[in-house]
Design an enzyme around this catalytic site. Structure first.
Site, PDB file in Angstrom:
ATOM      1  N   HIS A  14       0.739  -1.273   0.004  1.00  0.00           N
ATOM      2  CA  HIS A  14      -0.164  -0.008  -0.105  1.00  0.00           C
ATOM      3  C   HIS A  14       0.971   1.252  -0.091  1.00  0.00           C
ATOM      4  CE1 HIS A  14      -3.694   2.209   1.879  1.00  0.00           C
ATOM      5  NE2 HIS A  14      -3.201   2.995   1.247  1.00  0.00           N
ATOM      6  N   HIS A  16       1.283   4.592  -2.507  1.00  0.00           N
ATOM      7  CA  HIS A  16       1.014   5.600  -3.522  1.00  0.00           C
ATOM      8  C   HIS A  16       2.356   6.444  -4.017  1.00  0.00           C
ATOM      9  CE1 HIS A  16      -3.212   5.679  -2.442  1.00  0.00           C
ATOM     10  NE2 HIS A  16      -2.765   5.531  -1.193  1.00  0.00           N
ATOM     11  N   HIS A 194      -9.561   1.184  -0.985  1.00  0.00           N
ATOM     12  CA  HIS A 194      -9.345   1.903   0.362  1.00  0.00           C
ATOM     13  C   HIS A 194     -10.823   1.986   0.880  1.00  0.00           C
ATOM     14  CE1 HIS A 194      -5.561   3.472  -1.039  1.00  0.00           C
ATOM     15  NE2 HIS A 194      -5.415   4.282  -0.284  1.00  0.00           N
ATOM     16  N   GLU A 197     -10.943   3.801   6.279  1.00  0.00           N
ATOM     17  CA  GLU A 197      -9.938   4.441   6.653  1.00  0.00           C
ATOM     18  C   GLU A 197     -10.493   5.759   7.622  1.00  0.00           C
ATOM     19  OE1 GLU A 197      -7.905   6.818   3.633  1.00  0.00           O
ATOM     20  OE2 GLU A 197      -6.085   7.190   4.911  1.00  0.00           O
ATOM     21  N   ASP A 275       2.005   4.001   2.761  1.00  0.00           N
ATOM     22  CA  ASP A 275       0.984   5.031   2.143  1.00  0.00           C
ATOM     23  C   ASP A 275       1.541   6.071   1.490  1.00  0.00           C
ATOM     24  OD1 ASP A 275      -1.612   5.445   1.584  1.00  0.00           O
ATOM     25  OD2 ASP A 275      -2.373   6.258   3.704  1.00  0.00           O
ATOM     26  N   ASP A 276       2.129   7.073   2.057  1.00  0.00           N
ATOM     27  CA  ASP A 276       2.519   8.377   1.427  1.00  0.00           C
ATOM     28  C   ASP A 276       3.699   8.765   2.046  1.00  0.00           C
ATOM     29  OD1 ASP A 276       0.275   9.027  -0.714  1.00  0.00           O
ATOM     30  OD2 ASP A 276      -0.827   8.742   1.380  1.00  0.00           O
TER      31      ASP A 276
HETATM   32  N1  ADE Z   1      -4.473   9.038  -1.717  1.00  0.00           N
HETATM   33  C1  ADE Z   1      -3.307   8.760  -1.279  1.00  0.00           C
HETATM   34  N2  ADE Z   1      -3.259   8.572   0.103  1.00  0.00           N
HETATM   35  C2  ADE Z   1      -4.359   8.442   0.364  1.00  0.00           C
HETATM   36  C3  ADE Z   1      -5.049   7.691   1.556  1.00  0.00           C
HETATM   37  N3  ADE Z   1      -4.478   7.570   2.669  1.00  0.00           N
HETATM   38  N4  ADE Z   1      -6.429   7.727   1.489  1.00  0.00           N
HETATM   39  C4  ADE Z   1      -7.062   7.821   0.600  1.00  0.00           C
HETATM   40  N5  ADE Z   1      -6.433   8.372  -0.892  1.00  0.00           N
HETATM   41  C5  ADE Z   1      -5.182   8.634  -0.819  1.00  0.00           C
HETATM   42 ZN    ZN Z   2      -3.461   5.018   0.745  1.00  0.00          ZN
END
Ligand code: ADE
Ligand code: ZN
Length: 331
Positions: A14, A16, A194, A197, A275-276
């Protein structure tokens, strides 16, 4: 323990790619492409990474992605992430990309996917890092736009293993994308989404029953629903959990309140992911370290989480066996 966590072989399921855009690279690409950023310096930009919720983050994340313009930009973005993987012994990755973030700005789909795919091919040939690329639909956009994106992907189906669903969960439930997921699955693509969350546990149930996903991204709200927890464990439905993301986006106020180890102990197949990472303060090793520091994760739990990352990846049976064997050597 920190060096054990870093050297332990692991997979990331997971991630991005647009979320790996470090402030330094954002500034470098802005300069290369003649784009003016609304921040005077890397420091000023980093100070803006103080998010109250998912939407606060998404607003900055989509703005940041505007510096990505050429095929080489997408290559450089992806390659910078591969170097992080190499340094942290991440040996298999299934990254997401958001084509609509770019095609909406008139960057051709081909530009995006060619740059990313070339870097992933180099990762395999230079470092032996295997991968499968997942194309996400932005859920704040329409069903029709998702169908158009799927159509644009048709010449590149060899480069993509599956589809995903990301962006603003509130107000954009799974049902909106039931038909485009059905179409993508009929084309042989795997599916993730997703769910749970920021949104309710019902979104996880709907992702399973309406979108027929192979994995759930995040899914931390599952603990609100005991019946769903039992179902996830029984069906061995993996959740790709992102600890630092969840605390940065205030899904949990503090890592000590995170439910990932509770889910692990209840038999749910959870994995650790970043994630990011450029926005949330850490790549995969830092996420594992945060679990050790905030929740007292043991070495045995870390190994189980890493094992899940291989077991519930979309890698071939042979590749899975190879990766699990590497982990087996550690106990
Ligand atoms: N796009 C990038 N990170 C995300 C996240 N945590 N939740 C939803 N969309 C995303
Ligand atoms: Zn994500």
């Amino acid at each position: 323990m920190d060096s054990f966590l870093n050297s332990m072989p692991k997979a990331e399921l997971h991630l991005h790619l647009e979320g790996t855009l470090e402030p330094e690279l954002m500034f470098a690409l802005a300069e290369r492409n003649g784009i003016e950023l609304p921040y005077a310096s890397v420091d000023e930009l980093s100070r803006a990474y103080n998010f109250g919720n998912l939407q606060d983050f998404l607003d900055l994340y989509y703005q940041g992605a505007e510096v990505l313009q050429t095929e080489q930009d997408f290559y450089d973005l992806t390659w910078a992430y591969i170097e992080r993987c190499k340094a942290q012994n991440v040996i298999h990755i299934e990254p997401f990309f958001d084509p609509q973030t770019h095609t909406e700005r008139s960057i051709p789909f081909a530009t995006v996917i060619r740059g990313i795919s070339r870097a992933l091919a180099d990762a395999e040939s230079k470092y032996g890092i295997s991968s499968g690329l997942i194309m996400c639909f932005l859920r704040h956009l329409s069903e029709l736009e998702a169908f158009n994106t799927l159509h644009q992907a048709e010449p590149y189906l060899d480069n993509i293993i599956g589809i995903g669903l990301d962006s603003s969960e509130q107000g954009h439930p799974p049902a909106k994308f039931e038909r485009v997921f059905a179409k993508a699955r009929s084309m042989g693509l795997l599916a993730v989404a997703h769910a749970g969350e920021e949104g309710p546990a019902q979104n996880i149930i709907d992702a399973l029953d309406l979108l027929h996903v192979d994995r759930i991204d995040h899914g931390v709200r599952a603990t609100d629903d005991a019946e769903l927890m039992q179902r996830l464990a029984q069906e061995k439905m993996a959740l790709t959990v992102c600890p630092l993301s969840n605390t940065r986006l205030r899904v949990f106020d503090d890592m000590s309140q995170h439910n990932i180890l509770q889910m692990l102990e209840q038999g749910v197949k959870v994995t650790v992911n970043s994630d990011d990472p450029a926005y949330f303060g850490g790549y995969l090793t830092e996420n594992f370290i945060a679990l050790e520091q905030g929740l007292g994760m043991t070495r045995g739990q870390a190994l189980e989480l890493a094992r899940n990352s291989f077991e519930y990846s979309f890698a071939s049976p042979n590749r899975k066996a190879e990766m699990l064997a590497l982990l087996g050597k550690l106990g």
